[in-house]
Design a protein around this motif. Structure first.
Motif, PDB file in Angstrom:
ATOM      1  N   TYR A  73      -2.363   0.533  -4.459  1.00  0.00           N
ATOM      2  CA  TYR A  73      -2.080  -0.801  -3.934  1.00  0.00           C
ATOM      3  C   TYR A  73      -1.379  -1.643  -4.997  1.00  0.00           C
ATOM      4  CZ  TYR A  73      -5.729   0.677  -0.689  1.00  0.00           C
ATOM      5  OH  TYR A  73      -6.480   1.380   0.231  1.00  0.00           O
ATOM      6  N   SER A  78       0.850  -1.192   0.000  1.00  0.00           N
ATOM      7  CA  SER A  78       0.000   0.000   0.000  1.00  0.00           C
ATOM      8  C   SER A  78       0.879   1.232   0.000  1.00  0.00           C
ATOM      9  CB  SER A  78      -0.899   0.032   1.239  1.00  0.00           C
ATOM     10  OG  SER A  78      -1.733  -1.091   1.301  1.00  0.00           O
ATOM     11  N   THR A 120      -4.559   6.603  -2.368  1.00  0.00           N
ATOM     12  CA  THR A 120      -3.771   5.413  -2.055  1.00  0.00           C
ATOM     13  C   THR A 120      -3.694   4.494  -3.268  1.00  0.00           C
ATOM     14  OG1 THR A 120      -4.386   5.533   0.278  1.00  0.00           O
ATOM     15  CG2 THR A 120      -3.593   3.417  -0.539  1.00  0.00           C
TER      16      THR A 120
END
Length: 120
Positions: free
Chosen positions: A78, A20, A76
């Motif tokens: 991933y 992440s 974010t």
């Protein structure tokens, strides 16, 4: 602006990890986000990239095994890594191409790196 990467570690061959990377600070908008990696003694290489609209691209060595995704609301990105092999051992860096303010230029920011070690 800071990019904080997490999720690296030690895993056995065939295993999985999920990385992440959260961007924080004064951010107006984020365009592309991505992951690069650098193995010891090798050049840094693209692992995967994702546009703001969700289009993705992958390095040849990870196609079919890794999946990049993002949460735009959380700034974010991933990286789901499956079927890991010792050749995937490297430091993984996240990137974000972003504008800090409405009228600023797009600048690439890099995370600090998270280490992935795959044992055979």
């Amino acid at each position: 602006v800071q990019l904080q990467a997490s999720g690296g570690g030690l895993v056995q061959a065939g295993g999985s990890l999920r990385l992440s990377c959260a961007a924080s600070g004064s951010i107006f908008s984020i365009n592309d986000m991505g992951w690069y990696r650098q193995a010891l003694g090798k050049q840094r290489e693209l692992v995967a990239g994702i546009t703001g609209g969700g289009d993705t691209n992958y390095g040849d060595s990870v196609k079919g095994r890794f999946t990049i995704s993002r949460d735009n609301a959380e700034n974010t990105v991933y990286l789901q890594m499956n079927s890991l092999s010792p050749e995937d051992t490297a430091v993984y860096y996240c990137t974000a191409d972003l504008r800090r303010w409405r009228w600023s230029t797009v600048t690439r920011y890099w995370g600090q790196g998270t280490e992935v070690t795959v044992s055979s």
